[in-house]
Motif scaffolding. Structure first.
Motif, PDB file in Angstrom:
ATOM      1  N   VAL A 131       0.872  -1.175   0.000  1.00 19.81           N
ATOM      2  CA  VAL A 131       0.000   0.000   0.000  1.00 19.81           C
ATOM      3  C   VAL A 131       0.899   1.211   0.000  1.00 19.81           C
ATOM      4  CG1 VAL A 131      -1.765   1.283   1.251  1.00 19.81           C
ATOM      5  CG2 VAL A 131      -1.827  -1.209   1.211  1.00 19.81           C
ATOM      6  N   GLY A 132       0.861   2.008  -1.078  1.00 18.55           N
ATOM      7  CA  GLY A 132       1.802   3.117  -1.229  1.00 18.55           C
ATOM      8  C   GLY A 132       1.235   4.463  -0.830  1.00 18.55           C
ATOM      9  N   LEU A 133      -0.078   4.597  -0.893  1.00 20.52           N
ATOM     10  CA  LEU A 133      -0.688   5.870  -0.511  1.00 20.52           C
ATOM     11  C   LEU A 133      -2.119   5.578  -0.131  1.00 20.52           C
ATOM     12  CD1 LEU A 133      -2.641   6.721  -3.155  1.00 20.52           C
ATOM     13  CD2 LEU A 133      -0.455   7.269  -4.123  1.00 20.52           C
ATOM     14  N   HIS A 134      -2.813   6.595   0.336  1.00 16.40           N
ATOM     15  CA  HIS A 134      -4.226   6.387   0.634  1.00 16.40           C
ATOM     16  C   HIS A 134      -5.033   7.545   0.079  1.00 16.40           C
ATOM     17  CE1 HIS A 134      -4.487   9.559   3.532  1.00 16.40           C
ATOM     18  NE2 HIS A 134      -3.367   9.115   4.077  1.00 16.40           N
ATOM     19  N   LEU A 135      -6.329   7.338   0.030  1.00 16.63           N
ATOM     20  CA  LEU A 135      -7.193   8.322  -0.618  1.00 16.63           C
ATOM     21  C   LEU A 135      -8.030   9.110   0.378  1.00 16.63           C
ATOM     22  CD1 LEU A 135      -8.445   6.118  -3.596  1.00 16.63           C
ATOM     23  CD2 LEU A 135      -6.637   7.834  -3.626  1.00 16.63           C
TER      24      LEU A 135
END
Lengths: 282, 354, 257
Positions: B211-215
């Motif tokens: 998981v590289g980023l979140h929204l």
């Protein structure tokens, strides 16, 4: 009540015949079309402010605002400037020639919501093309609406469209005030000179119970809205009809997207409150 | 009655072979340094271990160029291409990753709605999809960051690789049932052992996909970032070549043009892909260009895909497939851009990597 | 219009290899149909009897390399309603204009000897540097299909649709792996499409023969090639090979190399 014929393929135009062609200016003419199919002729209707897609087979398709009013059933009237492949071809049509038309598309003006309101129209150049539809709708249902004020600006006197209505029809209608201006001074012109916002000095407009309806070249909106805000107009009482590039007219091709809204589906008529929240709208 | 089955991996080729009488079949095939969904006449060409294809599935539903209708200018008649589209042979797409299934679910919303695009819908109805569950990460994708690594709809069969060189097969639709009939004895009902193997594969998937980023607060981030200096910086690198939009599985913009034949008595009305990166995308008569500056067009693409898609369809138009990252000649990464904006704008913990 | 009601067409060659004119002959399959649309009244390559104009449409191939050609191109312009420049030489200077970057007196001496005063040589320019050009069909050679589309459009009074977006469009649609990713000095991103990305499709990097795309970002392409190990000379050669005239554009001068 708007009855629309359901169709499997929304992209297929209906055939329509050019019935009449009237020169408005050097660059613009008014084209009157009649659908060939009886059913389409019978059921086709629209709101003022909506647009249709006109096809010249082999040349292409382009969107045009409707200039006629649904209160006067008959020919569909489109005021069109000659400015590209499709409009060149339309201007070269002869009476009796056949084109394709599909629509109407877009939201148009909610004429019911405007009932009882005073209306201030501010049009620049061919921005009068869609507004003529609204104005004549109101002329036909004069008692349903309040005072009408019309500001119209054009670059030159000869570039004004619908001059007969500007000069002879609307000013003589009950409770209508009409003001015109041109950007450049002209020997034969006795009236106001200056951009359309100069008419705010000529005519005192009250914002109370009044809705402003604006259509014109892209550069015009910002300045007009600024003046309206100074006069106390609220964002919801300023309606703008916006222009964008369109290919499909039905929300698929994405050319007319403004921020997160589609001009062809959510517009072309937006309140200034909506426009304020859209980047790069005006 | 179970809707899960077990199939030997090598038997997929037999299934494809058996399906050939009924469908035109397309599957991932290697081409130079990338893969493409290509027409399959020889099932052994299918490479189910592919990383990612260059072009997504959109080419099967909105072809890069298609004739919508034909005009006869002498008779002033219109010949709709829709019946021809409807009469096309059914197509079977084999080995479709979860991100690409999500992309189709997004396109379904765009081409459906108040006005339905009948060409898209006809092709969609005419297509059967065998999905492929990725249990290991691909090179540029970040599906788990945008929640597209799992699908619950949009496939007809869904294959999850499990131990023993087998697939755990889930049936998602009546079209999937049809494939079951064609497969016959190649599939057998999953037993507890199969279910356990599936669970193990999914555990592996969850551990291996980063998981590289979140929204979180992505709308707010974009509303705040309109004047961010990042757009000018990206504008210096971007050549507005449109590669990102062309390979994007959810970019759908198109142009329409009429083309006369040499007799000048017939014309095709054709639509072809366009991209919002191009100079004339928002150019109207006048001429007036609503996005004259190239960086404004790049920024618009980001805003439409994130902010605009959320507004119109409730989901972002990025499936994390990583194609735009892989194929941008300037090396611009949508993931890095969103990461940077998220980090600076909403200041909540963001994960780097993946 | 000619006597038969069809638009009259003249096809003219200036300095270049004549390959674009040859490409018109190569249309073979459709040449007769094309002749139904227009009347080619002047074409020295293909006809023995040629009109002296006027023409509804003039197609001009080649760059302007001699004083005599300046006079001739102006005369053609005066006698033509629509003038279309065809091929890289006519639209961007093309390969012949490479000589602009050498010492012209020395080259004259090498080719013609010491007594070369009679040789008419001027710095090479594209057609649009001398006269108004209505449309340009770029490329080395000009694309046949684009030529046919243009003739059809002009025959019905339409503006021809000539792409101004990048070769990457056609390359991606053909699902070619990106050559820049394979460390090949490809000009695709900054070059106008219309060729069908024919070179990259066969694994050869784009040479930029159709000229720069609209609002070209030379700086970004320069940076990419530089990071791949290209020298300034490599890059300059790429940028100027088919389009020497871009050396005079402000965007190119900004690169400062």
């Amino acid at each position: 009540m708007q009855i629309t014929l359901t169709r499997e393929n929304e992209y297929l135009p209906d055939l329509a015949k050019l019935m009449k062609k009237t020169k408005l200016t050097e660059m613009e003419s008014l084209f009157e079309f009649e659908f060939l199919d009886n059913n389409v002729r019978k059921y086709f209707t629209y709101n003022p402010g909506q647009f249709v897609q006109v096809s010249i087979f082999g040349v292409g398709e382009a969107p045009f605002s409707v200039s006629s009013t649904p209160t006067r059933p008959g020919n569909l009237e489109l005021g069109i400037r000659q400015t590209g492949n499709v409009t060149d071809a339309i201007h070269n049509l002869n009476v009796g020639d056949v084109v394709g038309i599909r629509g109407p598309y877009g939201n148009g003006f909610s004429m019911d919501k405007l009932c009882g309101k005073n209306l201030l129209f501010i049009a620049g150049g061919i921005g009068m093309v869609p507004l003529r539809s609204v104005i004549n709708y109101i002329m036909d249902k004069r008692d349903d609406y309040g005072k009408v004020t019309i500001f119209y600006g054009a670059c030159l006197p000869d570039e004004r469209v619908f001059v007969d209505e500007l000069e002879n029809v609307w000013p003589n209608a009950p409770d209508v005030e009409m003001h015109q201006t041109v950007d450049e001074c002209h020997e034969t012109w006795q009236g106001n000179v200056g951009v359309v916002t100069c008419l705010f000095d000529v005519c005192k407009v009250a914002s109370e119970n009044t809705v402003a309806i604006i259509c014109g070249p892209p550069v015009m909106y910002k300045f007009v809205v600024q003046d309206l805000m100074k006069l106390g107009f609220k964002g919801d009482d300023i309606l703008l009809s916006l222009e964008r590039k369109m290919q499909c007219g039905v929300g698929k091709c994405a050319h007319c997207q403004i921020g997160h809204k589609l001009t062809c589906i959510d517009g072309p008529v937006f309140t200034f409150s909506e426009v304020q929240r859209l980047q790069e709208a005006i | 009655m179970s809707s899960t089955y077990i199939m030997k991996r090598s038997d997929l080729l037999k299934l494809v072979q058996a399906a050939m009488d009924e469908y035109d079949i397309y599957g991932p095939v290697q081409r130079r340094t990338t893969w493409v969904f290509d027409k399959i006449d020889d099932p052994s060409r299918i490479d189910m271990d592919y990383d990612n294809t260059m072009m997504s599935l959109k080419k099967f539903f909105i072809p890069s160029k298609e004739v919508m209708m034909r005009f006869n200018l002498r008779e002033m008649s219109i010949d709709d291409s829709l019946p021809d589209v409807k009469a096309e042979r059914p197509q079977l797409l084999v080995g479709v990753h979860a991100c690409d299934i999500h992309a189709l679910l997004f396109l379904d919303r765009v081409f459906g709605g108040k006005y339905v695009d009948p060409y898209y819908v006809a092709r969609r109805e005419n297509t059967t999809i065998i999905g492929l569950n990725c249990i290991d990460p691909c090179k540029h994708g970040f599906c788990k960051s945008v929640n597209t690594h799992i699908v619950n709809e949009g496939y007809d069969l869904y294959l999850t690789p499990i131990t023993g060189d087998k697939y755990y097969v889930h049936v998602g639709s009546p079209k999937g049932d049809r494939l079951l009939t064609i497969a016959g004895k190649l599939l057998r009902e999953a037993t507890d052992e199969g279910h356990e193997a599936f669970k193990a594969s999914m555990k592996h998937k969850h551990e291996s996909l980063p998981v590289g980023l979140h929204l979180d607060n992505i709308n707010e981030t974009f509303d705040m970032a309109w004047d961010d200096p990042i757009w000018a910086r990206l504008g210096e690198e971007c050549m507005n070549c449109g590669s990102c939009a062309l390979v994007c599985p959810t970019c759908y913009c198109y142009d329409v043009a009429d083309e006369l034949d040499l007799s000048l008595s017939n014309a095709d009305r054709t639509r072809k892909w366009s991209t919002c990166l191009y100079h004339d995308f928002a150019l109207v008569a006048g001429p007036h260009n609503f996005r004259e500056d190239p960086p404004a067009r790049l920024k618009y693409r980001f805003y439409h895909k994130i902010r605009g898609a959320l507004h119109d369809h409730g989901i972002i138009a990025c499936t994390g497939c990583g194609r735009c990252i892989e194929h941008c000649p300037a090396g611009i990464s949508v993931k890095d851009v969103v990461y940077e904006l998220q980090k600076r704008r909403v200041g909540v913990p963001v994960v780097k990597g993946g | 219009m000619g006597d038969n009601g069809k638009p009259t067409v003249g096809i003219f060659g200036f300095t270049g290899c004549a390959g674009c004119q040859l490409n018109i002959l190569n249309i073979e399959d459709h040449l007769l149909e094309l002749l139904e649309l227009v009347d080619i009244t002047t074409w020295r390559m293909a006809k023995s009897e040629n009109s002296k104009g006027p023409w509804d449409i003039a197609f001009v191939e080649g760059s302007i390399a001699k004083q005599e050609e300046v006079v001739r191109i102006k005369a053609i312009r005066e006698n033509s309603r629509i003038l279309v420049a065809i091929g890289a030489c006519a639209t961007h200077g093309g390969l012949p204009a490479m000589r602009n970057f050498r010492d012209i007196d020395e080259m004259k001496r090498i080719v013609y000897g010491e007594k070369n005063d009679h040789v008419d040589v001027i710095p090479i320019k594209r057609v649009a540097d001398y006269i108004h050009v209505d449309y340009e069909l770029p490329g080395c050679p000009m694309d046949k299909d684009e030529f046919i589309r243009t003739v059809k459009a002009l025959a019905v009074g339409k503006t021809p649709d000539i792409p101004n977006y990048s070769v990457c469009y056609e390359c991606k649609i053909r699902e070619n792996a990106c050559l820049l990713k394979e460390n090949k000095f490809c000009m695709g991103p900054v070059t106008s499409a219309g060729c069908g990305a024919i070179c990259p499709t066969y694994g050869a990097p784009c040479e930029g023969c159709r000229g720069p795309v609209a609002q070209v970002n030379w700086g970004a392409e320069y940076k990419i090639l530089k990071e791949m190990g290209a020298t300034d000379d490599d890059i300059k050669r790429r940028f100027l090979k088919y389009c020497p005239v871009v050396a005079d554009t402000p965007e190119f001068k900004e690169l400062n190399f």
